[in-house]
Design a protein around this motif. Structure first.
Motif, short mmCIF file in Angstrom:
data_model
loop_
_atom_site.label_atom_id
_atom_site.label_comp_id
_atom_site.label_asym_id
_atom_site.label_seq_id
_atom_site.Cartn_x
_atom_site.Cartn_y
_atom_site.Cartn_z
N ASP A 102 10.84 -2.50 5.08
CA ASP A 102 11.15 -2.92 6.45
C ASP A 102 10.12 -2.45 7.48
OD1 ASP A 102 13.40 -4.28 5.63
OD2 ASP A 102 14.74 -2.59 5.98
N THR A 103 8.85 -2.36 7.10
CA THR A 103 7.81 -1.95 8.04
C THR A 103 6.75 -3.04 8.25
OG1 THR A 103 6.52 -0.92 6.28
CG2 THR A 103 8.07 0.51 7.48
N LEU A 104 6.93 -4.21 7.62
CA LEU A 104 5.94 -5.28 7.73
C LEU A 104 6.29 -6.23 8.87
CD1 LEU A 104 5.30 -6.24 4.01
CD2 LEU A 104 3.92 -4.80 5.48
N MET A 105 5.29 -6.51 9.71
CA MET A 105 5.49 -7.49 10.78
C MET A 105 4.56 -8.67 10.55
SD MET A 105 3.82 -5.79 14.12
CE MET A 105 2.18 -5.10 14.10
N LEU A 106 5.03 -9.84 10.91
CA LEU A 106 4.31 -11.10 10.73
C LEU A 106 3.97 -11.67 12.09
CD1 LEU A 106 3.57 -13.55 8.80
CD2 LEU A 106 5.84 -14.41 9.35
N TYR A 107 2.71 -12.13 12.25
CA TYR A 107 2.31 -12.76 13.51
C TYR A 107 1.18 -13.75 13.26
CZ TYR A 107 -1.41 -9.22 13.44
OH TYR A 107 -2.48 -8.42 13.09
N MET A 108 1.03 -14.69 14.19
CA MET A 108 -0.03 -15.69 14.13
C MET A 108 -1.13 -15.30 15.11
SD MET A 108 0.80 -18.06 11.94
CE MET A 108 -0.14 -19.51 12.35
N CYS B 108 1.59 2.36 7.82
CA CYS B 108 0.28 2.80 7.33
C CYS B 108 -0.89 1.97 7.88
CB CYS B 108 0.24 2.77 5.80
SG CYS B 108 0.23 1.11 5.08
N GLY B 109 -0.60 0.84 8.54
CA GLY B 109 -1.66 0.02 9.13
C GLY B 109 -2.28 -0.99 8.18
N HIS B 110 -1.77 -1.12 6.97
CA HIS B 110 -2.29 -2.09 6.00
C HIS B 110 -2.15 -3.50 6.57
CE1 HIS B 110 -3.19 -3.93 2.14
NE2 HIS B 110 -2.10 -4.66 2.26
N LYS B 111 -3.22 -4.32 6.42
CA LYS B 111 -3.21 -5.68 6.96
C LYS B 111 -3.56 -6.68 5.86
CE LYS B 111 -4.63 -4.29 11.56
NZ LYS B 111 -5.62 -4.44 12.63
N GLN B 112 -2.94 -7.86 5.95
CA GLN B 112 -3.25 -8.99 5.08
C GLN B 112 -3.28 -10.23 5.93
OE1 GLN B 112 0.00 -8.68 2.19
NE2 GLN B 112 -1.54 -8.30 0.62
N SER B 113 -4.15 -11.19 5.54
CA SER B 113 -4.23 -12.47 6.25
C SER B 113 -4.06 -13.60 5.27
CB SER B 113 -5.58 -12.61 6.94
OG SER B 113 -5.74 -11.62 7.90
N LYS C 53 0.82 -1.22 0.00
CA LYS C 53 0.00 0.00 0.00
C LYS C 53 0.85 1.27 0.00
CE LYS C 53 -3.85 2.21 2.37
NZ LYS C 53 -4.74 2.16 3.52
N CYS C 54 1.74 1.42 1.01
CA CYS C 54 2.50 2.67 1.14
C CYS C 54 3.91 2.57 0.55
CB CYS C 54 2.57 3.11 2.59
SG CYS C 54 3.59 2.07 3.66
#
Length: 67
Positions: free
Chosen positions: A22-28, A40-45, A17-18
């Motif tokens: 190096d601003t993406l974090m991954l979590y379960m 920017c708060g963009h989310k993907q699942s 998106k933005c």
């Protein structure tokens, strides 16, 4: 007592998106893999393999109801 979610940054990844690097974090969470941009708060699942195996090629999954 709530379980802590372990969040990890993805080195070299670019936000779709933005376009920040190096601003993406991954979590379960709830057995699903989530990626979120801290800028920017963009989310993907990522749906689990069971959902992908059952989905037909010409249809999209909106959500999975688990009673």
């Amino acid at each position: 007592m709530s379980e802590k979610t372990r969040k990890r940054f993805i080195a070299g990844a670019t936000c779709p998106k933005c376009k920040a690097t190096d601003t993406l974090m991954l979590y379960m969470q709830n057995n699903l893999e989530h990626v979120e941009c801290v800028q920017c708060g963009h989310k993907q699942s990522q749906p689990d393999d069971k959902v992908n195996a059952v989905t037909r090629s010409n249809e999209s999954v909106i959500g999975v109801f688990k009673p």
